[in-house]
Structures are given as C-alpha cells and as structure tokens.
Design a protein around this motif. Sequence first.
Motif, PDB file in Angstrom:
ATOM      1  N   GLY A 178       0.783  -1.233   0.000  1.00 29.03           N
ATOM      2  CA  GLY A 178       0.000   0.000   0.000  1.00 29.03           C
ATOM      3  C   GLY A 178       0.813   1.280   0.000  1.00 29.03           C
ATOM      4  N   ARG A 179       2.080   1.201   0.409  1.00 29.54           N
ATOM      5  CA  ARG A 179       2.911   2.416   0.447  1.00 29.54           C
ATOM      6  C   ARG A 179       4.383   2.004   0.422  1.00 29.54           C
ATOM      7  NH1 ARG A 179       4.250   3.562   6.201  1.00 29.54           N
ATOM      8  NH2 ARG A 179       3.153   1.996   7.439  1.00 29.54           N
ATOM      9  N   GLY A 180       5.256   3.014   0.365  1.00 29.99           N
ATOM     10  CA  GLY A 180       6.693   2.766   0.427  1.00 29.99           C
ATOM     11  C   GLY A 180       7.198   1.877  -0.697  1.00 29.99           C
ATOM     12  N   LEU A 181       8.186   1.061  -0.362  1.00 25.90           N
ATOM     13  CA  LEU A 181       8.795   0.191  -1.379  1.00 25.90           C
ATOM     14  C   LEU A 181       7.780  -0.779  -1.972  1.00 25.90           C
ATOM     15  CD1 LEU A 181      11.291  -0.874  -2.893  1.00 25.90           C
ATOM     16  CD2 LEU A 181      11.792  -2.319  -0.898  1.00 25.90           C
ATOM     17  N   GLY A 182       6.853  -1.275  -1.148  1.00 25.07           N
ATOM     18  CA  GLY A 182       5.854  -2.232  -1.637  1.00 25.07           C
ATOM     19  C   GLY A 182       5.006  -1.642  -2.750  1.00 25.07           C
ATOM     20  N   LEU A 241      -2.325  -6.227   1.480  1.00 27.55           N
ATOM     21  CA  LEU A 241      -2.610  -4.977   2.191  1.00 27.55           C
ATOM     22  C   LEU A 241      -3.308  -5.282   3.496  1.00 27.55           C
ATOM     23  CD1 LEU A 241      -4.432  -3.056  -0.644  1.00 27.55           C
ATOM     24  CD2 LEU A 241      -2.211  -2.439   0.274  1.00 27.55           C
ATOM     25  N   ARG A 242      -3.076  -4.420   4.494  1.00 27.91           N
ATOM     26  CA  ARG A 242      -3.846  -4.567   5.736  1.00 27.91           C
ATOM     27  C   ARG A 242      -5.190  -3.883   5.611  1.00 27.91           C
ATOM     28  NH1 ARG A 242      -0.044  -3.479  10.793  1.00 27.91           N
ATOM     29  NH2 ARG A 242       0.675  -1.645   9.670  1.00 27.91           N
ATOM     30  N   ASP A 243      -5.175  -2.688   5.005  1.00 29.50           N
ATOM     31  CA  ASP A 243      -6.401  -1.890   4.948  1.00 29.50           C
ATOM     32  C   ASP A 243      -6.523  -1.223   3.576  1.00 29.50           C
ATOM     33  OD1 ASP A 243      -8.528  -0.223   5.261  1.00 29.50           O
ATOM     34  OD2 ASP A 243      -7.834   0.666   7.154  1.00 29.50           O
ATOM     35  N   MET A 284      -4.057  -8.937   3.705  1.00 32.10           N
ATOM     36  CA  MET A 284      -2.996  -9.696   4.383  1.00 32.10           C
ATOM     37  C   MET A 284      -2.392  -8.937   5.551  1.00 32.10           C
ATOM     38  SD  MET A 284      -0.981 -11.439   1.193  1.00 32.10           S
ATOM     39  CE  MET A 284       0.221 -12.384   2.093  1.00 32.10           C
ATOM     40  N   GLU A 285      -2.655  -9.443   6.739  1.00 34.21           N
ATOM     41  CA  GLU A 285      -2.006  -8.937   7.960  1.00 34.21           C
ATOM     42  C   GLU A 285      -0.966 -10.009   8.307  1.00 34.21           C
ATOM     43  OE1 GLU A 285      -1.949  -6.439  10.667  1.00 34.21           O
ATOM     44  OE2 GLU A 285      -0.414  -7.928  11.100  1.00 34.21           O
ATOM     45  N   VAL A 286       0.319  -9.676   8.167  1.00 37.02           N
ATOM     46  CA  VAL A 286       1.320 -10.757   8.225  1.00 37.02           C
ATOM     47  C   VAL A 286       1.533 -11.351   9.619  1.00 37.02           C
ATOM     48  CG1 VAL A 286       2.508  -9.908   6.157  1.00 37.02           C
ATOM     49  CG2 VAL A 286       3.397  -9.293   8.430  1.00 37.02           C
ATOM     50  N   ASN A 293       8.312 -10.715   0.131  1.00 33.77           N
ATOM     51  CA  ASN A 293       8.000 -10.392   1.519  1.00 33.77           C
ATOM     52  C   ASN A 293       8.611  -9.039   1.834  1.00 33.77           C
ATOM     53  OD1 ASN A 293       6.494 -12.573   2.773  1.00 33.77           O
ATOM     54  ND2 ASN A 293       8.270 -13.857   2.277  1.00 33.77           N
ATOM     55  N   ASN A 294       7.792  -7.995   1.683  1.00 31.40           N
ATOM     56  CA  ASN A 294       8.280  -6.627   1.825  1.00 31.40           C
ATOM     57  C   ASN A 294       7.855  -5.969   3.137  1.00 31.40           C
ATOM     58  OD1 ASN A 294       8.887  -3.722   0.775  1.00 31.40           O
ATOM     59  ND2 ASN A 294       6.680  -3.727   1.199  1.00 31.40           N
ATOM     60  N   ALA A 295       6.683  -6.337   3.669  1.00 36.75           N
ATOM     61  CA  ALA A 295       6.152  -5.676   4.869  1.00 36.75           C
ATOM     62  C   ALA A 295       7.171  -5.737   6.000  1.00 36.75           C
ATOM     63  CB  ALA A 295       4.847  -6.342   5.304  1.00 36.75           C
ATOM     64  N   PRO A 355      15.986  -4.722  18.002  1.00 36.68           N
ATOM     65  CA  PRO A 355      14.916  -5.549  17.420  1.00 36.68           C
ATOM     66  C   PRO A 355      15.028  -5.652  15.903  1.00 36.68           C
ATOM     67  CG  PRO A 355      14.000  -4.036  19.048  1.00 36.68           C
ATOM     68  CD  PRO A 355      15.416  -3.621  18.818  1.00 36.68           C
ATOM     69  N   TYR A 356      15.223  -4.515  15.255  1.00 37.81           N
ATOM     70  CA  TYR A 356      15.252  -4.493  13.786  1.00 37.81           C
ATOM     71  C   TYR A 356      16.439  -5.316  13.252  1.00 37.81           C
ATOM     72  CZ  TYR A 356      14.931  -2.533   9.048  1.00 37.81           C
ATOM     73  OH  TYR A 356      14.791  -2.369   7.687  1.00 37.81           O
ATOM     74  N   ALA A 357      17.635  -5.026  13.777  1.00 36.44           N
ATOM     75  CA  ALA A 357      18.843  -5.708  13.280  1.00 36.44           C
ATOM     76  C   ALA A 357      18.753  -7.215  13.496  1.00 36.44           C
ATOM     77  CB  ALA A 357      20.073  -5.142  13.981  1.00 36.44           C
ATOM     78  N   TRP A 375      19.256   2.449   1.481  1.00 38.83           N
ATOM     79  CA  TRP A 375      18.562   3.412   2.351  1.00 38.83           C
ATOM     80  C   TRP A 375      17.722   4.295   1.438  1.00 38.83           C
ATOM     81  CZ3 TRP A 375      21.161   8.093   5.227  1.00 38.83           C
ATOM     82  CH2 TRP A 375      20.186   8.700   6.045  1.00 38.83           C
ATOM     83  N   ILE A 376      16.424   4.127   1.510  1.00 43.35           N
ATOM     84  CA  ILE A 376      15.541   4.749   0.511  1.00 43.35           C
ATOM     85  C   ILE A 376      14.456   5.624   1.151  1.00 43.35           C
ATOM     86  CG2 ILE A 376      15.868   3.121  -1.403  1.00 43.35           C
ATOM     87  CD1 ILE A 376      13.467   1.524  -0.349  1.00 43.35           C
ATOM     88  N   LYS A 377      14.033   6.621   0.376  1.00 41.32           N
ATOM     89  CA  LYS A 377      13.015   7.577   0.856  1.00 41.32           C
ATOM     90  C   LYS A 377      11.621   6.942   0.917  1.00 41.32           C
ATOM     91  CE  LYS A 377      14.852  11.963  -0.859  1.00 41.32           C
ATOM     92  NZ  LYS A 377      16.046  11.401  -1.533  1.00 41.32           N
ATOM     93  N   THR A 378      11.234   6.591   2.138  1.00 41.49           N
ATOM     94  CA  THR A 378       9.884   6.065   2.401  1.00 41.49           C
ATOM     95  C   THR A 378       9.533   6.563   3.800  1.00 41.49           C
ATOM     96  OG1 THR A 378      10.760   4.095   3.467  1.00 41.49           O
ATOM     97  CG2 THR A 378      10.311   3.895   1.108  1.00 41.49           C
ATOM     98  N   ASP A 379       8.371   6.193   4.303  1.00 41.10           N
ATOM     99  CA  ASP A 379       8.048   6.566   5.692  1.00 41.10           C
ATOM    100  C   ASP A 379       9.115   6.020   6.640  1.00 41.10           C
ATOM    101  OD1 ASP A 379       5.770   7.803   4.818  1.00 41.10           O
ATOM    102  OD2 ASP A 379       4.457   6.099   5.238  1.00 41.10           O
TER     103      ASP A 379
END
Length: 232
Positions: free
Chosen positions: A9-13, A31-33, A56-58, A83-85, A152-154, A185-189
Amino acid sequence: MKILITGAGRGLGLELARAGGDRGHTILAGLRDQTKAEGLTQLHNRFPGRIHPLSMEVTNEASIAESATKAMSEFGSIDVIINNAGVLVERDKRIEDLDFAQLQFTMDVNLYGPMRVVKHFLPLLLKGQDQSIVNISSEAGSFHNAYGGDYPYAISKAALNMFSEQLKKYVKEKEINVYAIHPGWIKTDMGGDKAPGSPVETANNIMDIVEGKTSVKSDFAFIDHRGGSMAI
Ligand code: NDP
C-alpha cells in the motif's frame, strides 16, 4: 509473471507493485487496509486487470492462510513472492532500556511474517514458473554492518537472512531462487526524507533480479538490490 507483494500500500511495496504493473505482470497486492491504500487504488485504475488487492495482515496466520486459499482459487499459481512488509521500532534503545514486547512485535512482523507467507503460499509457488522468493532484508542484519543499535530491527533482519539461506537449500532442487535483498537506504516513511536512495529505482532493480535480467553475484541468499553479495 504473477507476483505477490506484502505491504503493497505504500513505500517500497507500492513501488514494487507499480514497477511490476508497468512491466505487464499480474500483482497480488497484500494490504492490511484497502481503504487507506490510495496509491494502490490509482495503480488499480492505471493497470486494469493487473493489480489485485489481497487482504494480508502478516502477524495473523489465519489471514495469510485465507488469502492463500483465495489466491489459489483465483490464480491457480504464483511465480514470485516478495515479503516486503516490515517495521522499525525501538530505534537507538540501549539494551538496558529495551522493551521486549517491541522486540517480540518486530520479530512477529519482520521474521515470522515472511515465514507465515512462505508456509501458506509455497504450494502456489510450486505450481508457477521461473520462481523466486524475495525477502526484503536490510544491511542492519549483516554482521559486517552491525552498528550497535536498533536491536529488534537488526536481529529480526539477521534472522530473516538465516531463514532465507535455509529456505534456499530447501527449495534448491525445485530451482526456486531465494534472495534476502538489502534495498538500500531509501526515501519512504521508514527511510525518511534524508535517505539518498529512491524506492522507484530499487523496485525496478528488484524486478530485474526476479525477471532474471541481473546476474546475481553471490552463492548466498543475502544480496543488495543490484545483485551484489551482502553475505557475512
Ligand atoms: P514503510 O514503513 O514505508 O512501509 C512499511 C510497509 O509494511 C507498509 O506497507 C505497511 O502497511 C506494511 N506492514 C507493516 N506491518 C505490517 C503487518 N503487520 N502486516 C502487513 N503489512 C504490514 O517501509 P519501507 O517501504 O521503507 O520498507 C519496506 C521494506 O524495506 C521493509 O521490510 C524494511 O525493513 C526494508 N528496508 C527499508 C529501508 C529504507 O531505507 N526504507 C532500508 C532497509 C530495509 P500499512 O500501510 O498497513 O502500515
């Protein structure tokens, strides 16, 4: 090709859905919504018959199982899973201050999410052609680039790289490509305005990889969006 993309729905996806639609592929847009995904609605109108929203809510295995059943009856097969989310929370927290609920949440989305999607969509992928599984990873998950923060992310992305490597071995005989791709590193939210990279360029580079136009220079799953090795 029939391409499933989570978080479309947004960003790279969203850019992956746009790049795929532009190239004539059929996009199953997870998409979730749907009501909040205005960009995808525009794509839906721009590429009639090519963009198919899929709820799809992963973090919810029942939601993934249901969407796989729906996709099987509507499409019969898919060729690519992306798998982008993903989420990035608890930035720059010291280990002393870490909130384990946030660590668990991150693992649920960034690691278990892709695992749930592969679990339920693999039967459809096995019926496809020239198949690839792409897990969108990050350099944050590489030992080489570990910068001592964003636990958490790493950790979730490092584990996603391991899942990708295991999966690569599991489906090797079926000649299915498996990649864990650092998108830059890309321009998204998530990436923010200061990011130097464009999600449009990254999305097109990832499409080149799944279309087999880029020769991937790595024996391991973890690569960058131009096909270079990220392993270690
Ligand atoms: P954004 O924050 O812009 O978008 C995140 C996407 O993930 C949204 O579509 C969001 O959907 C979806 N999402 C989040 N949680 C869930 C969930 N539980 N179920 C379904 N969908 C969910 O991020 P980016 O587009 O920047 O990131 C895409 C991928 O690239 C991520 O995996 C990220 O880790 C990775 N990455 C990004 C980098 C960057 O610089 N931007 C750098 C390295 C890696 P919704 O709209 O419903 O919230």
